[in-house]
Design a protein around this motif. Structure first.
Motif, short mmCIF file in Angstrom:
data_model
loop_
_atom_site.label_atom_id
_atom_site.label_comp_id
_atom_site.label_asym_id
_atom_site.label_seq_id
_atom_site.Cartn_x
_atom_site.Cartn_y
_atom_site.Cartn_z
N ALA A 189 2.40 -1.87 4.45
CA ALA A 189 1.76 -0.56 4.32
C ALA A 189 2.81 0.53 4.52
O ALA A 189 3.47 0.58 5.56
N LEU B 137 -5.88 -2.45 8.05
CA LEU B 137 -4.43 -2.54 7.84
C LEU B 137 -3.71 -3.07 9.08
O LEU B 137 -2.64 -3.67 8.97
N TYR C 259 0.85 -1.18 0.00
CA TYR C 259 0.00 0.00 0.00
C TYR C 259 0.89 1.24 0.00
O TYR C 259 1.85 1.32 0.77
#
Length: 258
Positions: free
Chosen positions: A100, A87, A69
Motif C-alpha cells: 500500500a 489494509l 494500492y
C-alpha cells in the motif's frame, strides 16, 4: 533508494512538505502486478475488486502476483475506517502479497492526527467523512478545544491504523515501471524527486509525462475512465462519486484493465 523530504499542511490540494520521511520500495522486474486506483473509503467496492483480482490471477495461473494500492484510502467515501483496517491485515484469504502506497489524503490525515488544532482545514478536504467512519461527529469536532479533540481521536482511531499511515512508502519501482500516487516532476531523476511531487503533482506531469525512460502508473487525478497518457497510466476513476474502482494488471505479456 533514498528517503524523501518532509512536508507541512497548508491548504487542500496544494503541495506540502511531507509529515514524515517516507521510504521507496523496489522489486525485481517481471513480477505480475495488479495496481488499484484511489479507494476513498469505498470498502465494498475494494473487496469486490480484490475478488476479481484473485480470480483473474488463478485463471492465468500467475506466479507470485503482487497487488499495489496507489494511495488515498480515506476521505469522501462511506467507510474509511474499514479500508484502513483491511489494509492493516496480514491474513488475507487469497494470500496475495500487497503493498500500500501513500496518497496525499492519507498523509494529511496522519498530520491531523498528530496536531488536529493546526490542521482543521482537513475537514474541508474530505476528512469529515473519515471522522464519521470512526463515529466522530465533524460538527462537534469544530466546537472542541485542540486538547479535547486530540483525546477523542486517540480514543477513536486504533493505534494500528496510525502505524499503517506512518509506514506507507511513497513509491514502488519495478524495472521501467514506477507506481506512485500522483506522478513525478518531469525530467527529474527519481533520486531527486520530492515527496510533495509524488503525492500532489498534477501539472506539468499530466501534460508532459515523466520525460524519463519509464512508465508511471498513478491515481490522484480522477476521471470517468482510465487515462493512457504520454509515459503514464492514470487509474483513478473517482469511485466515491462513480461507484467504479479500477485496477490494471501488468505482466511481461502486456496489461489489461479490471
Amino acid at each position: 533508494m533514498r528517503s524523501l523530504l518532509r512536508r507541512i499542511f497548508r491548504q487542500p490540494d496544494a503541495p506540502q512538505a511531507p509529515v514524515a520521511r517516507r521510504r521507496r520500495v523496489e522489486i525485481a522486474d517481471g513480477r505480475p502486478i495488479y495496481a488499484i486506483g484511489d479507494v476513498h473509503g469505498c470498502f465494498e467496492a475494494l473487496l469486490a475488486l480484490e475478488d476479481r483480482i484473485a480470480a483473474d490471477a488463478r485463471r492465468l495461473a500467475l506466479t507470485r502476483p503482487l497487488v499495489v494500492y496507489l494511495g488515498d484510502y480515506i476521505d469522501r467515501g462511506p467507510d474509511s475506517r474499514a479500508v484502513l483496517n483491511h489494509l492493516a491485515r496480514s491474513d488475507h484469504a487469497d494470500r496475495i502479497e500487497r503493498v500500500a502506497l501513500c496518497g496525499n489524503h492519507d498523509d494529511t490525515f496522519l498530520r491531523f492526527l498528530r496536531s488536529p488544532g493546526d490542521n482543521m482545514g482537513w475537514l474541508d478536504f474530505g476528512g469529515d467523512a473519515t471522522l464519521r467512519s470512526y463515529g466522530i461527529d465533524p460538527a462537534a469536532v469544530l466546537k472542541r478545544r485542540a486538547g479535547d479533540l486530540g483525546r477523542i481521536l486517540r480514543e477513536a482511531v486504533p493505534g494500528h491504523h496510525v502505524a499503517l499511515l506512518e509506514s506507507l512508502p511513497v513509491a514502488l519501482a519495478c524495472g521501467d515501471l514506477l507506481f506512485v500516487h500522483a506522478g513525478i516532476r518531469p525530467g527529474v531523476a527519481l533520486e531527486d524527486q520530492d515527496d510533495e511531487d509524488l503525492l500532489w503533482i498534477r501539472e506539468p506531469f499530466l501534460s508532459e509525462g515523466p520525460r524519463l525512460p519509464l512508465t508511471v502508473v498513478h491515481g490522484h487525478t480522477a476521471g470517468s475512465e482510465p487515462v493512457f497518457g504520454r509515459g503514464r497510466v492514470c487509474i483513478d476513476t473517482g469511485c466515491y462519486a462513480t461507484g467504479r474502482l479500477t485496477a490494471i494488471r501488468i505482466t511481461p505479456d502486456g496489461s489489461a484493465l479490471l
